[in-house]
Design a protein around this motif. Structure first.
Motif, PDB file in Angstrom:
ATOM      1  N   PHE A 111      46.908  47.830  41.996  1.00  0.00           N
ATOM      2  CA  PHE A 111      46.672  47.785  40.551  1.00  0.00           C
ATOM      3  C   PHE A 111      45.720  46.640  40.240  1.00  0.00           C
ATOM      4  N   ASN A 112      45.129  46.710  39.073  1.00  0.00           N
ATOM      5  CA  ASN A 112      44.235  45.670  38.567  1.00  0.00           C
ATOM      6  C   ASN A 112      44.626  45.452  37.107  1.00  0.00           C
ATOM      7  N   GLU A 113      45.235  44.321  36.826  1.00  0.00           N
ATOM      8  CA  GLU A 113      45.879  44.132  35.517  1.00  0.00           C
ATOM      9  C   GLU A 113      45.408  42.844  34.857  1.00  0.00           C
ATOM     10  N   LYS A 114      45.322  42.914  33.536  1.00  0.00           N
ATOM     11  CA  LYS A 114      44.988  41.739  32.724  1.00  0.00           C
ATOM     12  C   LYS A 114      46.244  41.301  31.972  1.00  0.00           C
ATOM     13  N   LEU A 115      46.687  40.061  32.267  1.00  0.00           N
ATOM     14  CA  LEU A 115      47.877  39.513  31.620  1.00  0.00           C
ATOM     15  C   LEU A 115      47.432  38.573  30.504  1.00  0.00           C
ATOM     16  N   ASN A 116      47.831  38.880  29.280  1.00  0.00           N
ATOM     17  CA  ASN A 116      47.427  38.070  28.132  1.00  0.00           C
ATOM     18  C   ASN A 116      48.417  36.933  27.895  1.00  0.00           C
ATOM     19  N   ARG A 117      47.883  35.767  27.577  1.00  0.00           N
ATOM     20  CA  ARG A 117      48.710  34.617  27.232  1.00  0.00           C
ATOM     21  C   ARG A 117      48.691  34.405  25.715  1.00  0.00           C
ATOM     22  N   ASP A 118      49.795  33.883  25.230  1.00  0.00           N
ATOM     23  CA  ASP A 118      49.806  33.458  23.834  1.00  0.00           C
ATOM     24  C   ASP A 118      48.949  32.213  23.701  1.00  0.00           C
ATOM     25  N   LEU A 119      48.512  31.933  22.498  1.00  0.00           N
ATOM     26  CA  LEU A 119      47.589  30.823  22.305  1.00  0.00           C
ATOM     27  C   LEU A 119      48.281  29.462  22.301  1.00  0.00           C
ATOM     28  N   ASP A 120      49.491  29.401  21.760  1.00  0.00           N
ATOM     29  CA  ASP A 120      50.081  28.094  21.517  1.00  0.00           C
ATOM     30  C   ASP A 120      50.894  27.502  22.662  1.00  0.00           C
ATOM     31  N   PRO A 121      51.748  28.244  23.344  1.00  0.00           N
ATOM     32  CA  PRO A 121      52.641  27.603  24.321  1.00  0.00           C
ATOM     33  C   PRO A 121      51.861  26.923  25.460  1.00  0.00           C
ATOM     34  N   VAL A 122      52.325  25.734  25.804  1.00  0.00           N
ATOM     35  CA  VAL A 122      51.745  25.045  26.967  1.00  0.00           C
ATOM     36  C   VAL A 122      52.232  25.701  28.255  1.00  0.00           C
ATOM     37  N   VAL A 123      53.487  26.140  28.270  1.00  0.00           N
ATOM     38  CA  VAL A 123      54.071  26.802  29.432  1.00  0.00           C
ATOM     39  C   VAL A 123      54.437  28.220  29.043  1.00  0.00           C
ATOM     40  N   GLN A 124      54.033  29.171  29.872  1.00  0.00           N
ATOM     41  CA  GLN A 124      54.325  30.557  29.565  1.00  0.00           C
ATOM     42  C   GLN A 124      54.563  31.333  30.842  1.00  0.00           C
ATOM     43  N   THR A 125      55.515  32.280  30.815  1.00  0.00           N
ATOM     44  CA  THR A 125      55.831  33.130  31.960  1.00  0.00           C
ATOM     45  C   THR A 125      55.192  34.504  31.769  1.00  0.00           C
ATOM     46  N   LEU A 126      54.518  34.989  32.859  1.00  0.00           N
ATOM     47  CA  LEU A 126      53.841  36.283  32.833  1.00  0.00           C
ATOM     48  C   LEU A 126      54.342  37.127  34.006  1.00  0.00           C
ATOM     49  N   THR A 127      54.530  38.407  33.775  1.00  0.00           N
ATOM     50  CA  THR A 127      55.042  39.301  34.816  1.00  0.00           C
ATOM     51  C   THR A 127      54.153  40.535  34.914  1.00  0.00           C
ATOM     52  N   THR A 128      53.846  40.916  36.162  1.00  0.00           N
ATOM     53  CA  THR A 128      52.996  42.099  36.371  1.00  0.00           C
ATOM     54  C   THR A 128      53.863  43.355  36.455  1.00  0.00           C
ATOM     55  N   GLN A 129      53.181  44.471  36.491  1.00  0.00           N
ATOM     56  CA  GLN A 129      53.846  45.730  36.760  1.00  0.00           C
ATOM     57  C   GLN A 129      54.338  45.776  38.203  1.00  0.00           C
ATOM     58  N   SER A 130      55.208  46.699  38.517  1.00  0.00           N
ATOM     59  CA  SER A 130      55.722  46.846  39.888  1.00  0.00           C
ATOM     60  C   SER A 130      54.725  47.633  40.754  1.00  0.00           C
ATOM     61  N   PHE A 131      54.805  47.388  42.039  1.00  0.00           N
ATOM     62  CA  PHE A 131      53.934  48.105  42.982  1.00  0.00           C
ATOM     63  C   PHE A 131      54.703  48.328  44.276  1.00  0.00           C
ATOM     64  N   ASP A 132      54.235  49.302  45.058  1.00  0.00           N
ATOM     65  CA  ASP A 132      54.911  49.677  46.314  1.00  0.00           C
ATOM     66  C   ASP A 132      54.039  49.374  47.526  1.00  0.00           C
ATOM     67  N   LEU A 133      54.659  48.782  48.557  1.00  0.00           N
ATOM     68  CA  LEU A 133      54.037  48.642  49.892  1.00  0.00           C
ATOM     69  C   LEU A 133      54.731  49.639  50.802  1.00  0.00           C
ATOM     70  N   LYS A 134      53.955  50.549  51.389  1.00  0.00           N
ATOM     71  CA  LYS A 134      54.552  51.636  52.157  1.00  0.00           C
ATOM     72  C   LYS A 134      54.480  51.412  53.676  1.00  0.00           C
ATOM     73  N   ASN A 135      53.609  50.535  54.119  1.00  0.00           N
ATOM     74  CA  ASN A 135      53.435  50.342  55.563  1.00  0.00           C
ATOM     75  C   ASN A 135      54.147  49.082  56.046  1.00  0.00           C
ATOM     76  N   ASP A 136      54.727  49.191  57.224  1.00  0.00           N
ATOM     77  CA  ASP A 136      55.383  48.031  57.826  1.00  0.00           C
ATOM     78  C   ASP A 136      54.324  47.021  58.266  1.00  0.00           C
ATOM     79  N   ASN A 137      54.639  45.725  58.143  1.00  0.00           N
ATOM     80  CA  ASN A 137      53.732  44.632  58.508  1.00  0.00           C
ATOM     81  C   ASN A 137      52.402  44.730  57.766  1.00  0.00           C
ATOM     82  N   ALA A 138      52.441  45.195  56.534  1.00  0.00           N
ATOM     83  CA  ALA A 138      51.224  45.281  55.728  1.00  0.00           C
ATOM     84  C   ALA A 138      50.776  43.882  55.320  1.00  0.00           C
TER      85      ALA A 138
END
Length: 428
Positions: A261-288
């Motif tokens: 995936f290629n995602e843009k995570l937007n931040r709020d303008l005011d908080p000095v500290v902010q938590t951002l979470t991406t969408q989920s993704f799957d790894l299908k191969n072992d030792n990828a």
């Protein structure tokens, strides 16, 4: 000279001690040594003449003089024994004169337990375009030794006039297992060519004529063949197998990167500290190999980004990482400048298959520089995640293992050649 009881064997009386001096090659030998008192006698048209009355008894022949042996398919009689050295006396060698009525004379030399079988050449070698090489018989010989030799001891009979103390200018040229040697004195120049004889061959052929024990080989002889495989062939084989490994890497282990995936995570303008979470993704191969590209456009500020790769099925512990992003610019002494570190790629190998998401904690500067307004602070984090399944470690492990053998052989070959040239006048 008077005949003795054996057919075609003659002897004459030593003028010093009265002992019989045997003659095994009548009409050809010119130097004889009394076996009892070591007096050296030269034969000339005026008869026998004593040259030297005494010799040191320090040297002993390893082979029984007068004995006959089968060697290289022919029957040879051991006529003479001689010890020679360089003029400084730093190294010595033994020479045995062998005779066959049909083949003529040959030389068997021994030094430090190494043996050579030599014959006088019919043609002299030619220069090979270099001071250190000559060409003979279609082979190229490299200079090994140039100097002077000195006769230390003689015993038996010889077809030339020789005595203790005789000096000669000598040169040896090698093309293992062959050796080409020249010997020059005031009267003539003689060339001989010979080949290295393994110790076991000497022991088998001369077993019944040894006086004492056959000496063990010490060091490396000038023309001894290296027991290690030719280095050029080794590296040629290495190149072939390395290409096979490379082809295997390209065809078997290399796979096309898959963007998850290629995602843009937007931040709020005011908080000095902010938590951002991406969408989920799957790894299908072992030792990828998980590849994460992070980009955060900034303007005269910095952001610390603490991240987590969070497995959603508890297939492995979360992986944490931390990176600092910054971008500054300005003018100093009328010149503009800029420093940017806002784009980076992180690689995490040997990931287990499963479902994941990324979690980020972004901390920006609390005080905005230069009176900047919060609205001018960039507030986006661009995240691109790839499933990079290309595996390189089998290739590199195999290449290192493949390279270990030729490198080890190279060390052995260089050490062998260093020992070969210890007595060379040209140095190692």
């Amino acid at each position: 000279m008077t005949g003795n009881s054996g057919p075609k064997v003659f002897s004459f009386q030593c003028e010093q001690c009265g002992s019989a001096i045997p003659v095994h090659a009548p009409g050809q030998s010119l130097t004889f040594v009394c076996p009892s008192c070591s007096t050296i006698v030269h034969e000339s048209s005026r008869g026998a003449r004593v040259i030297q009355k005494t010799q040191s008894d320090h040297y002993k022949s390893l082979l029984e003089l007068g004995a006959k042996v089968i060697f290289r398919g022919d029957k040879w009689q051991i006529l003479g024994f001689m010890v020679r050295s360089d003029v400084e006396g730093s190294f010595y060698w033994r020479e045995y004169l062998l005779f066959n009525p049909k083949k003529g004379f040959r030389f068997l030399t021994e030094s430090d337990g190494h043996w050579n079988f030599l014959t006088v050449t019919r043609f002299n070698p030619k220069p090979d375009g270099s001071l250190n090489f000559v060409k003979w018989g279609g082979r190229r010989y490299q200079t090994f030794y140039q100097g002077q030799s000195k006769v230390q001891f003689v015993l038996g009979e010889f077809y030339w006039r020789v005595k203790v103390g005789d000096l000669a200018t000598v040169a040896d040229y090698i093309s293992p297992p062959e050796i080409l040697s020249s010997e020059r004195n005031d009267d003539e120049e003689t060339w001989t060519v010979g080949t290295y004889i393994p110790r076991d061959d000497i022991q088998k052929a001369f077993l019944n004529v040894f006086i004492g024990q056959l000496p063990e080989a010490v060091g490396v002889a000038p023309n001894q063949i290296s027991p290690y495989t030719d280095q050029g062939k080794i590296w040629t084989n290495w190149a072939v197998f390395a290409l096979i490994l490379l082809a295997s890497q390209v065809l078997v282990f290399n796979r096309t990167d898959k963007e998850l995936f290629n995602e843009k995570l937007n931040r709020d303008l005011d908080p000095v500290v902010q938590t951002l979470t991406t969408q989920s993704f799957d790894l299908k191969n072992d030792n990828a190999t998980l590849e994460i590209n992070l980009k955060m456009p900034l303007n005269n500020t910095s952001v610390q980004l603490d991240g987590l790769i969070v497995p959603e099925a508890n297939q492995m512990p979360a992986i944490d990482f931390s990176r600092d992003f910054s971008a500054y610019s300005g003018f100093t002494d009328g010149e503009s400048w800029s420093e940017n570190e806002n784009d980076m790629t992180l690689v995490f190998p040997q990931m287990k298959p499963g479902r994941y998401h990324l979690k980020f904690v972004a901390r920006r500067d609390a005080a905005l520089p230069g009176g900047m307004q919060p609205t001018s602070v960039p507030h986006s984090l661009f995240v691109a995640v790839k499933d990079d399944t290309t595996t390189y470690w089998p290739f590199w492990v195999a290449l290192v293992a493949l390279t270990a053998f030729p490198l080890t052989q190279h060390v052995f070959i260089q050490n062998f050649e260093r020992k070969r040239h210890l007595n060379s006048s040209l140095g190692a």
